[in-house]
Structure formats: structure tokens, C-alpha cells
Design a protein around this motif. Structure first.
Motif, PDB file in Angstrom:
ATOM      1  N   LEU A  58       0.651  -0.974  -0.365  1.00 32.29           N
ATOM      2  CA  LEU A  58       0.164  -0.094   0.056  1.00 32.29           C
ATOM      3  C   LEU A  58       1.119   1.642  -0.088  1.00 32.29           C
ATOM      4  O   LEU A  58       0.609   1.875  -1.099  1.00 32.29           O
ATOM      5  CB  LEU A  58      -0.849  -0.227   1.352  1.00 32.29           C
ATOM      6  CG  LEU A  58      -1.689   1.081   1.321  1.00 32.29           C
ATOM      7  CD1 LEU A  58      -2.799   1.497   0.136  1.00 32.29           C
ATOM      8  CD2 LEU A  58      -2.438   1.036   2.764  1.00 32.29           C
ATOM      9  N   LEU A  59       1.859   1.618   0.741  1.00 31.19           N
ATOM     10  CA  LEU A  59       2.673   2.277   0.853  1.00 31.19           C
ATOM     11  C   LEU A  59       3.433   2.620  -0.216  1.00 31.19           C
ATOM     12  O   LEU A  59       3.396   3.807  -0.895  1.00 31.19           O
ATOM     13  CB  LEU A  59       3.662   2.091   2.266  1.00 31.19           C
ATOM     14  CG  LEU A  59       3.353   2.393   2.963  1.00 31.19           C
ATOM     15  CD1 LEU A  59       4.823   2.052   4.402  1.00 31.19           C
ATOM     16  CD2 LEU A  59       2.955   3.709   3.740  1.00 31.19           C
ATOM     17  N   LEU A  60       3.665   1.479  -1.066  1.00 31.85           N
ATOM     18  CA  LEU A  60       4.437   1.107  -2.965  1.00 31.85           C
ATOM     19  C   LEU A  60       3.362   2.360  -3.533  1.00 31.85           C
ATOM     20  O   LEU A  60       3.865   2.874  -4.541  1.00 31.85           O
ATOM     21  CB  LEU A  60       5.017   0.215  -2.993  1.00 31.85           C
ATOM     22  CG  LEU A  60       5.507   0.034  -4.316  1.00 31.85           C
ATOM     23  CD1 LEU A  60       6.576   0.967  -4.874  1.00 31.85           C
ATOM     24  CD2 LEU A  60       5.965  -0.786  -4.476  1.00 31.85           C
ATOM     25  N   ARG A 107     -12.334  -1.865  -9.227  1.00 32.84           N
ATOM     26  CA  ARG A 107     -13.062  -1.428  -8.493  1.00 32.84           C
ATOM     27  C   ARG A 107     -12.194   0.075  -8.317  1.00 32.84           C
ATOM     28  O   ARG A 107     -12.978   1.215  -8.248  1.00 32.84           O
ATOM     29  CB  ARG A 107     -12.929  -1.636  -7.444  1.00 32.84           C
ATOM     30  CG  ARG A 107     -14.044  -2.967  -6.936  1.00 32.84           C
ATOM     31  CD  ARG A 107     -14.428  -4.156  -5.578  1.00 32.84           C
ATOM     32  NE  ARG A 107     -13.128  -3.798  -4.864  1.00 32.84           N
ATOM     33  CZ  ARG A 107     -12.613  -5.620  -4.923  1.00 32.84           C
ATOM     34  NH1 ARG A 107     -12.639  -5.978  -5.721  1.00 32.84           N
ATOM     35  NH2 ARG A 107     -10.840  -5.022  -3.957  1.00 32.84           N
ATOM     36  N   ALA A 108     -10.850   0.330  -8.149  1.00 32.93           N
ATOM     37  CA  ALA A 108     -10.544   1.785  -7.873  1.00 32.93           C
ATOM     38  C   ALA A 108     -11.063   2.138  -9.272  1.00 32.93           C
ATOM     39  O   ALA A 108     -11.702   3.500  -9.297  1.00 32.93           O
ATOM     40  CB  ALA A 108      -9.386   1.361  -8.181  1.00 32.93           C
ATOM     41  N   LYS A 109     -10.621   2.399 -10.510  1.00 31.49           N
ATOM     42  CA  LYS A 109     -11.211   2.937 -11.776  1.00 31.49           C
ATOM     43  C   LYS A 109     -12.734   2.894 -11.635  1.00 31.49           C
ATOM     44  O   LYS A 109     -13.661   4.295 -12.166  1.00 31.49           O
ATOM     45  CB  LYS A 109     -11.388   2.593 -12.498  1.00 31.49           C
ATOM     46  CG  LYS A 109      -9.962   1.689 -13.033  1.00 31.49           C
ATOM     47  CD  LYS A 109      -9.800   0.978 -14.651  1.00 31.49           C
ATOM     48  CE  LYS A 109      -8.829   1.116 -15.690  1.00 31.49           C
ATOM     49  NZ  LYS A 109      -8.226   0.198 -15.958  1.00 31.49           N
ATOM     50  N   ILE A 116      -6.211   3.889  -4.993  1.00 35.24           N
ATOM     51  CA  ILE A 116      -5.969   2.786  -4.607  1.00 35.24           C
ATOM     52  C   ILE A 116      -7.143   1.484  -4.083  1.00 35.24           C
ATOM     53  O   ILE A 116      -7.865   1.852  -3.159  1.00 35.24           O
ATOM     54  CB  ILE A 116      -4.453   2.754  -3.533  1.00 35.24           C
ATOM     55  CG1 ILE A 116      -3.579   3.782  -4.381  1.00 35.24           C
ATOM     56  CG2 ILE A 116      -4.090   0.890  -3.736  1.00 35.24           C
ATOM     57  CD1 ILE A 116      -2.197   4.475  -3.399  1.00 35.24           C
ATOM     58  N   VAL A 117      -7.783   1.224  -4.228  1.00 39.10           N
ATOM     59  CA  VAL A 117      -7.769  -0.504  -3.966  1.00 39.10           C
ATOM     60  C   VAL A 117      -7.495  -1.288  -3.168  1.00 39.10           C
ATOM     61  O   VAL A 117      -6.391  -2.043  -4.433  1.00 39.10           O
ATOM     62  CB  VAL A 117      -9.532   0.027  -4.354  1.00 39.10           C
ATOM     63  CG1 VAL A 117     -10.598  -1.749  -4.604  1.00 39.10           C
ATOM     64  CG2 VAL A 117     -10.140   0.603  -5.154  1.00 39.10           C
ATOM     65  N   ILE A 118      -7.472  -2.192  -2.144  1.00 37.27           N
ATOM     66  CA  ILE A 118      -6.836  -3.070  -1.410  1.00 37.27           C
ATOM     67  C   ILE A 118      -8.051  -4.752  -1.978  1.00 37.27           C
ATOM     68  O   ILE A 118      -8.348  -4.386  -0.424  1.00 37.27           O
ATOM     69  CB  ILE A 118      -6.500  -2.897  -0.569  1.00 37.27           C
ATOM     70  CG1 ILE A 118      -5.807  -2.414  -0.323  1.00 37.27           C
ATOM     71  CG2 ILE A 118      -5.276  -4.345   0.309  1.00 37.27           C
ATOM     72  CD1 ILE A 118      -4.925  -1.110   1.528  1.00 37.27           C
ATOM     73  N   ASP A 119      -7.402  -5.490  -2.197  1.00 38.96           N
ATOM     74  CA  ASP A 119      -8.353  -6.581  -2.164  1.00 38.96           C
ATOM     75  C   ASP A 119      -8.433  -7.084  -1.114  1.00 38.96           C
ATOM     76  O   ASP A 119      -6.765  -7.147  -0.537  1.00 38.96           O
ATOM     77  CB  ASP A 119      -7.546  -7.720  -3.301  1.00 38.96           C
ATOM     78  CG  ASP A 119      -8.705  -8.900  -3.395  1.00 38.96           C
ATOM     79  OD1 ASP A 119      -9.385  -9.337  -3.141  1.00 38.96           O
ATOM     80  OD2 ASP A 119      -8.111  -9.614  -2.333  1.00 38.96           O
ATOM     81  N   THR A 120      -9.489  -7.537  -0.064  1.00 40.71           N
ATOM     82  CA  THR A 120      -8.966  -7.766   0.939  1.00 40.71           C
ATOM     83  C   THR A 120      -9.698  -9.530   0.854  1.00 40.71           C
ATOM     84  O   THR A 120      -9.445  -9.772   1.989  1.00 40.71           O
ATOM     85  CB  THR A 120     -10.153  -7.154   1.842  1.00 40.71           C
ATOM     86  OG1 THR A 120     -11.195  -7.232   1.096  1.00 40.71           O
ATOM     87  CG2 THR A 120      -9.751  -5.997   1.788  1.00 40.71           C
ATOM     88  N   GLN A 121      -9.957 -10.045   0.115  1.00 39.65           N
ATOM     89  CA  GLN A 121     -10.497 -11.306  -0.654  1.00 39.65           C
ATOM     90  C   GLN A 121      -9.284 -12.528  -0.286  1.00 39.65           C
ATOM     91  O   GLN A 121      -8.194 -12.692  -0.147  1.00 39.65           O
ATOM     92  CB  GLN A 121     -10.928 -11.432  -1.442  1.00 39.65           C
ATOM     93  CG  GLN A 121     -11.376 -13.390  -1.754  1.00 39.65           C
ATOM     94  CD  GLN A 121     -11.770 -13.706  -3.131  1.00 39.65           C
ATOM     95  OE1 GLN A 121     -11.794 -12.487  -4.114  1.00 39.65           O
ATOM     96  NE2 GLN A 121     -11.295 -15.083  -3.617  1.00 39.65           N
ATOM     97  N   ALA A 122      -9.852 -13.125   0.760  1.00 36.68           N
ATOM     98  CA  ALA A 122      -8.763 -14.184   1.734  1.00 36.68           C
ATOM     99  C   ALA A 122      -8.667 -16.012   0.586  1.00 36.68           C
ATOM    100  O   ALA A 122      -9.974 -16.177   0.398  1.00 36.68           O
ATOM    101  CB  ALA A 122      -9.112 -15.047   3.079  1.00 36.68           C
ATOM    102  N   ALA A 123      -7.286 -15.683   0.199  1.00 37.39           N
ATOM    103  CA  ALA A 123      -7.540 -17.320  -0.515  1.00 37.39           C
ATOM    104  C   ALA A 123      -7.662 -18.280   0.261  1.00 37.39           C
ATOM    105  O   ALA A 123      -6.923 -18.245   1.442  1.00 37.39           O
ATOM    106  CB  ALA A 123      -6.211 -16.217  -1.578  1.00 37.39           C
ATOM    107  N   SER A 124      -8.295 -19.233  -0.908  1.00 39.56           N
ATOM    108  CA  SER A 124      -8.207 -20.231  -0.435  1.00 39.56           C
ATOM    109  C   SER A 124      -7.902 -21.232  -1.182  1.00 39.56           C
ATOM    110  O   SER A 124      -7.454 -20.956  -2.442  1.00 39.56           O
ATOM    111  CB  SER A 124      -9.833 -21.171   0.355  1.00 39.56           C
ATOM    112  OG  SER A 124     -10.788 -21.303  -0.291  1.00 39.56           O
ATOM    113  N   ILE A 125      -7.753 -22.170  -0.965  1.00 39.02           N
ATOM    114  CA  ILE A 125      -7.231 -23.184  -1.802  1.00 39.02           C
ATOM    115  C   ILE A 125      -7.891 -23.684  -2.367  1.00 39.02           C
ATOM    116  O   ILE A 125      -8.406 -24.435  -4.149  1.00 39.02           O
ATOM    117  CB  ILE A 125      -6.598 -25.588  -0.926  1.00 39.02           C
ATOM    118  CG1 ILE A 125      -5.300 -25.068   0.098  1.00 39.02           C
ATOM    119  CG2 ILE A 125      -6.943 -26.658  -2.506  1.00 39.02           C
ATOM    120  CD1 ILE A 125      -5.032 -25.966   0.563  1.00 39.02           C
TER     121      ILE A 125
END
Length: 134
Positions: A58-60, A107-109, A116-125
Motif C-alpha cells: 500500500l505504501l508503494l 474497483r478503483a476505476k 488505490i483499492v486493496i483486495d481483501t479477499q482471503a484466498a483458499s485452496i
């Protein structure tokens, strides 16, 4: 990243190419030597920030957003950038990781650009085997 079609239509493809090249150079200077930058499609870039958590990414992203906004171009052309940020999850496929970052970018667009939009979806197998529900 930028509205390249509008710039190409108004100023010509040569100007559009100069802008993309300038942005690429500024982005390369903004990232660490261990990070990777690549053009991803016509007007999009991808940065892989290795050994970074979501907060560092996010800082980058904010540094990049400011860097692009401050590039001085002729003809009073100003650019803004929309950024999607995702953190790679263990056992996630690369396709799924890219899909999540791409969804955050869109989503940012959709939310008005220059953000900046951060994806917060937790990935699972399970969903890693089926990228973005495909």
C-alpha cells in the motif's frame, strides 16, 4: 492506468508512446531493485513487490500514485493512476492472485479513478483452483 485512447486521439500515437515510456521509467525508479515492473496490456503496468506485506504494498502504491501525478508533460497533460493491490496467499495460483489484483484495479476505476483499492479477499485452496469463479 491512463486513458491512452483519449491521449492518442487528441495528441497522436507518438505522444501516447512517449507518455507510456516516461511513466515506465518513473515507475522503475520508484520501485526497489528486488521488485519487478512489466507492462500488462495496453495502458496497464504490473509490479511484483517481493517480500512485501499488504501494508508495504500500500505504501508503494501511494508512492506510485503520487509519482505519476507529478510527472510534468507538455500540452498540460496530467495523468492519474488507479491501482489495485493484492497480497499473494500461500497455495494460491498465480492466475487467481492476478485476478484478485485486477478486480481491485477495476474497483478503483469504478470508484472514480486516481485511487488505490486493496483486495481483501482471503484466498483458499478451493478458490485458488478456480480463479475468480471461472
Amino acid at each position: 492506468m491512463i486513458k491512452a485512447k483519449r491521449i492518442n486521439d487528441q495528441y497522436g500515437h507518438n505522444v501516447g508512446d512517449i507518455i507510456l515510456s516516461t511513466v515506465a521509467g518513473k515507475l522503475q525508479n520508484a520501485i526497489r531493485r528486488t521488485d519487478s515492473l512489466a507492462r500488462w496490456g495496453g495502458e496497464e503496468f504490473v509490479i511484483l513487490a517481493v517480500d512485501s506485506d499488504i501494508h508495504q504494498a500500500l505504501l508503494l502504491a501511494e508512492k506510485i500514485r503520487e509519482t505519476v501525478r507529478e510527472i510534468p508533460f507538455e500540452n498540460k497533460i496530467t495523468l492519474t493512476v488507479s491501482i489495485g493491490v493484492a497480497e499473494y496467499q500461500p497455495d494460491e495460483t498465480f492466475d487467481h492472485f492476478c485476478c484478485r489484483a485486477d478486480a481491485a484495479l477495476y474497483r478503483a476505476k469504478d470508484e472514480g479513478r486516481n485511487r488505490i483499492v486493496i483486495d481483501t479477499q482471503a484466498a483458499s485452496i478451493e478458490n485458488a483452483l478456480n480463479p475468480c469463479g471461472e
